[in-house]
Design a protein around this motif. Structure first.
Motif, PDB file in Angstrom:
ATOM      1  N   GLU A 131      66.083 -57.529  38.390  1.00  0.00           N
ATOM      2  CA  GLU A 131      67.216 -58.368  38.763  1.00  0.00           C
ATOM      3  C   GLU A 131      66.780 -59.823  38.623  1.00  0.00           C
ATOM      4  OE1 GLU A 131      68.733 -57.397  42.614  1.00  0.00           O
ATOM      5  OE2 GLU A 131      68.785 -55.229  42.206  1.00  0.00           O
ATOM      6  N   VAL A 132      67.600 -60.625  37.977  1.00  0.00           N
ATOM      7  CA  VAL A 132      67.296 -62.034  37.771  1.00  0.00           C
ATOM      8  C   VAL A 132      68.410 -62.880  38.377  1.00  0.00           C
ATOM      9  CG1 VAL A 132      66.921 -63.862  36.084  1.00  0.00           C
ATOM     10  CG2 VAL A 132      66.037 -61.559  35.632  1.00  0.00           C
ATOM     11  N   LEU A 133      68.051 -63.774  39.275  1.00  0.00           N
ATOM     12  CA  LEU A 133      68.993 -64.751  39.817  1.00  0.00           C
ATOM     13  C   LEU A 133      68.807 -66.035  39.026  1.00  0.00           C
ATOM     14  CD1 LEU A 133      68.518 -64.257  43.687  1.00  0.00           C
ATOM     15  CD2 LEU A 133      70.068 -63.054  42.134  1.00  0.00           C
ATOM     16  N   ARG A 134      69.873 -66.394  38.314  1.00  0.00           N
ATOM     17  CA  ARG A 134      69.750 -67.550  37.436  1.00  0.00           C
ATOM     18  C   ARG A 134      71.149 -68.020  37.012  1.00  0.00           C
ATOM     19  NH1 ARG A 134      64.946 -68.932  34.046  1.00  0.00           N
ATOM     20  NH2 ARG A 134      65.646 -70.386  32.445  1.00  0.00           N
ATOM     21  N   GLY A 135      71.349 -69.317  37.027  1.00  0.00           N
ATOM     22  CA  GLY A 135      72.622 -69.871  36.560  1.00  0.00           C
ATOM     23  C   GLY A 135      73.810 -69.471  37.406  1.00  0.00           C
ATOM     24  N   GLY A 136      73.589 -69.227  38.698  1.00  0.00           N
ATOM     25  CA  GLY A 136      74.692 -68.887  39.588  1.00  0.00           C
ATOM     26  C   GLY A 136      75.096 -67.430  39.571  1.00  0.00           C
ATOM     27  N   HIS A 137      74.391 -66.576  38.842  1.00  0.00           N
ATOM     28  CA  HIS A 137      74.727 -65.162  38.776  1.00  0.00           C
ATOM     29  C   HIS A 137      73.489 -64.288  38.982  1.00  0.00           C
ATOM     30  CE1 HIS A 137      78.250 -66.871  36.696  1.00  0.00           C
ATOM     31  NE2 HIS A 137      78.887 -65.787  37.129  1.00  0.00           N
ATOM     32  N   ARG A 138      73.752 -63.019  39.349  1.00  0.00           N
ATOM     33  CA  ARG A 138      72.706 -61.994  39.416  1.00  0.00           C
ATOM     34  C   ARG A 138      72.854 -61.117  38.178  1.00  0.00           C
ATOM     35  NH1 ARG A 138      71.905 -56.729  41.855  1.00  0.00           N
ATOM     36  NH2 ARG A 138      74.099 -56.713  42.504  1.00  0.00           N
ATOM     37  N   HIS A 139      71.754 -60.981  37.433  1.00  0.00           N
ATOM     38  CA  HIS A 139      71.754 -60.208  36.200  1.00  0.00           C
ATOM     39  C   HIS A 139      70.854 -58.995  36.385  1.00  0.00           C
ATOM     40  CE1 HIS A 139      73.447 -63.787  34.085  1.00  0.00           C
ATOM     41  NE2 HIS A 139      72.730 -64.428  34.989  1.00  0.00           N
ATOM     42  N   THR A 140      71.269 -57.839  35.880  1.00  0.00           N
ATOM     43  CA  THR A 140      70.478 -56.619  36.046  1.00  0.00           C
ATOM     44  C   THR A 140      70.212 -55.964  34.695  1.00  0.00           C
ATOM     45  OG1 THR A 140      72.428 -55.212  36.333  1.00  0.00           O
ATOM     46  CG2 THR A 140      71.479 -56.191  38.323  1.00  0.00           C
ATOM     47  N   ILE A 141      69.102 -55.248  34.614  1.00  0.00           N
ATOM     48  CA  ILE A 141      68.735 -54.473  33.435  1.00  0.00           C
ATOM     49  C   ILE A 141      67.778 -53.382  33.904  1.00  0.00           C
ATOM     50  CG2 ILE A 141      66.756 -55.949  32.836  1.00  0.00           C
ATOM     51  CD1 ILE A 141      67.506 -55.513  29.853  1.00  0.00           C
ATOM     52  N   ALA A 142      67.789 -52.218  33.232  1.00  0.00           N
ATOM     53  CA  ALA A 142      66.942 -51.105  33.675  1.00  0.00           C
ATOM     54  C   ALA A 142      66.285 -50.418  32.481  1.00  0.00           C
ATOM     55  CB  ALA A 142      67.762 -50.101  34.481  1.00  0.00           C
ATOM     56  N   PHE A 143      65.118 -49.797  32.772  1.00  0.00           N
ATOM     57  CA  PHE A 143      64.312 -49.156  31.729  1.00  0.00           C
ATOM     58  C   PHE A 143      63.763 -47.834  32.255  1.00  0.00           C
ATOM     59  CE2 PHE A 143      64.023 -53.726  31.676  1.00  0.00           C
ATOM     60  CZ  PHE A 143      64.232 -54.078  30.346  1.00  0.00           C
ATOM     61  N   SER A 144      63.325 -46.984  31.349  1.00  0.00           N
ATOM     62  CA  SER A 144      62.644 -45.745  31.719  1.00  0.00           C
ATOM     63  C   SER A 144      61.532 -45.484  30.721  1.00  0.00           C
ATOM     64  CB  SER A 144      63.622 -44.571  31.725  1.00  0.00           C
ATOM     65  OG  SER A 144      62.927 -43.364  32.037  1.00  0.00           O
ATOM     66  N   GLN A 145      60.298 -45.376  31.213  1.00  0.00           N
ATOM     67  CA  GLN A 145      59.118 -45.108  30.376  1.00  0.00           C
ATOM     68  C   GLN A 145      59.043 -46.079  29.192  1.00  0.00           C
ATOM     69  OE1 GLN A 145      59.359 -40.929  29.398  1.00  0.00           O
ATOM     70  NE2 GLN A 145      58.696 -40.300  31.441  1.00  0.00           N
ATOM     71  N   GLY A 146      59.407 -47.326  29.464  1.00  0.00           N
ATOM     72  CA  GLY A 146      59.288 -48.376  28.460  1.00  0.00           C
ATOM     73  C   GLY A 146      60.528 -48.635  27.640  1.00  0.00           C
TER      74      GLY A 146
END
Length: 638
Positions: A131-146
């Motif tokens: 999760e990245v808090l940046r530019g007034g928003h929360r951004h999410t991204i997910a991975f599995s085993q790379g």
């Protein structure tokens, strides 16, 4: 025969190579490698602090075994990379050698210099969430085993900035995924000590424990911590310097003193806040400056007479307590785990700064300087006495027959092949008697020790070598100790500590661990030291017999194996001597059924520190430790 062609060459794409050979990147797949994942993510958060952006880091151990690390730094960039055309956060998580650590404009200094840390964590985890808090928003991204499994997406508005990484280590990669609270707490405490003003919180959702680390005085607090209640010879000497050296921006923070409370040195070194457990060029520069500067001061001040030989490095470092923390761009380490610094610039820089600052300090504090010289001179005499004692031991051994140098109480095995032999070190004659009857005489030797062995923490080497129980131990093992250690002379493949499963047994084990840690560390490093695991209870009903290592295991067996039957006969073993030979063989000594715990350097170091804490002179830290840990006690001998 199969043709060897281009098709024979395997190409591991992306992070496949990390999963194929994880030890190349994190050192091992045991408990140390597991925790290395945590260090990699924490190091990234600390880098944000070093760059002047993060003030607080939170590490949370989740109920389900995951780990969450968050900081209030700038947040990993989310915009598209100009050439790779991927969001920067995705690139950092899926590509080796991708990160801001190679661009000095982003990070002047960095612990995660290889740029593989967070991507390796991703590769070796079943799931990684960012999760990245940046530019007034929360951004999410997910991975599995790379591999990415959820695209970068906005998840709502948010104030401030920062990064949160949450991951679950892959049980198919690691021998265990059970994280150790104390191991993580110790590392985070060190990190906070090295970064005055940085707040680091550790929360453990598994049992509700939480700790917050924040220190104002930095390395002087760290030195006081390493003293473990021992009195310093002089108030810690502080050095802080920042300059251009050989065209590179470098900096050093250093604090050191001496103590009469122990006879080795306690030196911790760091590069860009990363622990260099195996030392390196910065330690070499520090040691060289100490020896040269103190010898010069000793001659100039008259503290060393003309007839006195120069002090050696060993003399100067006896009782030394020091923390060396340097920062430099692009440091060269040996291996990804950053255990040893190889940058030659560090040696010259540290030596020059320490020599200048120590000489200035000695000029202002001549009386205290003479105390340091006197302390080193006493160490020199003790070193000569220890050398004489070792030589005498060696000469006696050479004059004797093949086994005559061995202690009389040793019941040796018949095999002369060290690769198949084991030495059991037991407490007392009663345990020695039952273990001698239980053993396999061909491969298993027994050495009973009387009472509690000498605490080598508080004794000089010559006194240690004069102790009868220590002499028996040293002779039986065969390697010698200290600088006379010769691994090729090891007589047994396994050295097994077998003490009673009670408080006294634990104390004796800790004393022995301190002996091996202080005087034969290579024996531990090479994996030859083990702890036997004798049971605490025997449960019997008719012909059915089971053994339990703890009260909890006993209760589980009563519920399951014995189906809550009230007629189960329960025997509590108060010591090894209460077991007959068949019981001892079946539970503790039979290679086919026993459990042995291999000791590593981290285990021995923690045992040594705990011994100093609980048996030392300082009462406040001991009281604090007991109060903090009392709630976790499961079995008390009364």
């Amino acid at each position: 025969m199969t043709e060897y062609s281009a098709q024979s060459i395997s190409v591991l794409k992306g992070l496949e190579g990390v999963r194929k050979r994880p030890a190349m990147y994190i050192g091992s797949t045991d408990v140390r490698g597991l925790h290395h994942l945590v260090w990699e993510v924490v190091d990234n958060a600390v880098d944000e602090h070093l760059a002047g952006h993060a003030k607080r880091i939170v590490v949370r151990i989740l109920d389900d075994g995951g780990v969450e690390v968050s900081d209030d730094g700038r947040g990993i960039p989310i915009d598209l990379h100009p050439t790779e055309k991927l969001p920067a956060v995705e690139l950092a998580l899926t590509t080796l050698h991708a990160g801001g650590k190679f661009d000095r404009q982003s990070y002047a200094v960095s612990g995660g210099l290889h740029g593989v840390g967070v991507s390796v964590v991703n590769a070796l985890s079943t799931r990684t969430e960012v999760e990245v808090l940046r530019g007034g928003h929360r951004h999410t991204i997910a991975f599995s085993q790379g591999a990415k499994i959820e695209d970068l997406a906005k998840a709502g508005k948010a104030k401030g900035s920062g990064t949160l990484v949450r991951f679950w280590a892959d049980p198919d990669i690691f021998e265990t995924t059970d994280l150790e609270h104390d191991r993580i707490a110790e590392r985070l405490r060190e990190t906070a000590l090295l970064n005055p003003g940085l707040e680091i919180m550790l929360a453990d959702d598994r049992d509700g424990r939480s700790q917050t680390f924040r220190f104002q005085h930095g390395l002087t607090d760290f030195v006081s911590d390493l003293l473990r209640g021992k009195e310093p010879l002089v108030a810690p000497i502080e050095v802080s310097d920042e300059r251009e050296y050989e065209g590179q921006p470098v900096a050093i923070d250093l604090a050191f003193t001496w103590s009469d409370g122990f006879h080795d040195d306690r030196l911790r070194s760091y590069v860009n806040i990363v622990r260099t457990a195996d030392g390196g060029t910065h330690e070499e520069g520090f040691r060289r400056a100490l020896t040269t500067t103190l010898n010069k001061f000793g001659r100039d001040s008259g503290a060393l007479l003309k007839k006195d030989p120069n002090l050696t490095g060993d003399d100067v470092r006896e009782g030394l307590v020091a923390v060396v923390s340097i920062k430099l761009p692009d440091p060269q380490f040996e291996g990804q785990t950053k255990g040893r610094l190889g940058s030659t610039i560090a040696r010259g820089y540290v030596e020059q700064v320490v020599a200048e600052e120590l000489a200035a300090w000695l000029a202002k504090h001549k009386a205290k300087g003479k105390q340091i010289i006197k302390r080193a001179a006493v160490a020199a005499k003790a070193r000569q006495a220890a050398k004489a004692a070792r030589e005498l031991t060696r000469r006696k051994g050479l004059l004797d027959t093949q086994s005559a140098g061995l202690p009389g109480k040793l019941a040796d095995c018949t095999s002369r092949d060290p690769s198949e032999t084991e030495l059991y070190i037991v407490e007392g004659d009663s345990a020695g008697g039952s273990s001698k009857s239980a053993r396999d005489r061909h491969t298993q030797a027994i050495l009973p020790l009387r009472g509690k062995v000498l605490n080598v923490e508080k004794a000089q080497l010559n006194r240690v070598l004069e102790n009868a129980e220590i002499q028996a131990l040293v002779k039986a093992i065969g390697t010698g100790v200290g600088d006379a250690y010769d691994h090729d002379r090891l007589r047994y493949d396994k050295i097994v500590l077998m003490a009673d499963a009670d408080v006294d047994g634990g104390h004796i084990t800790t004393l022995l661990l301190t002996f091996f840690y202080r005087l034969t560390p290579k024996l531990i490093e090479k994996g030859h030291l083990y702890l036997a695991q004798p049971p605490l209870y025997q449960l019997r009903k008719g012909t059915k017999v089971a053994y339990a290592m703890s009260d909890k295991e006993r209760d589980t067996l009563l519920r399951t194996a014995f189906k809550r039957n009230s007629n189960v006969e329960i025997q509590r073993f108060k010591g090894l001597g209460e077991m007959d030979a068949d019981q001892l063989w079946a539970t503790t000594m039979d290679p086919g059924r026993r459990t042995l715990l291999r000791v590593n350097i981290d285990d021995a170091a923690r045992a040594d520190e705990l011994f100093v804490l609980l048996m030392g002179n300082q009462t406040d830290p001991r009281r604090d430790w007991i109060v903090t840990n009392a709630q976790f006690v499961e079995n008390v001998d009364v």
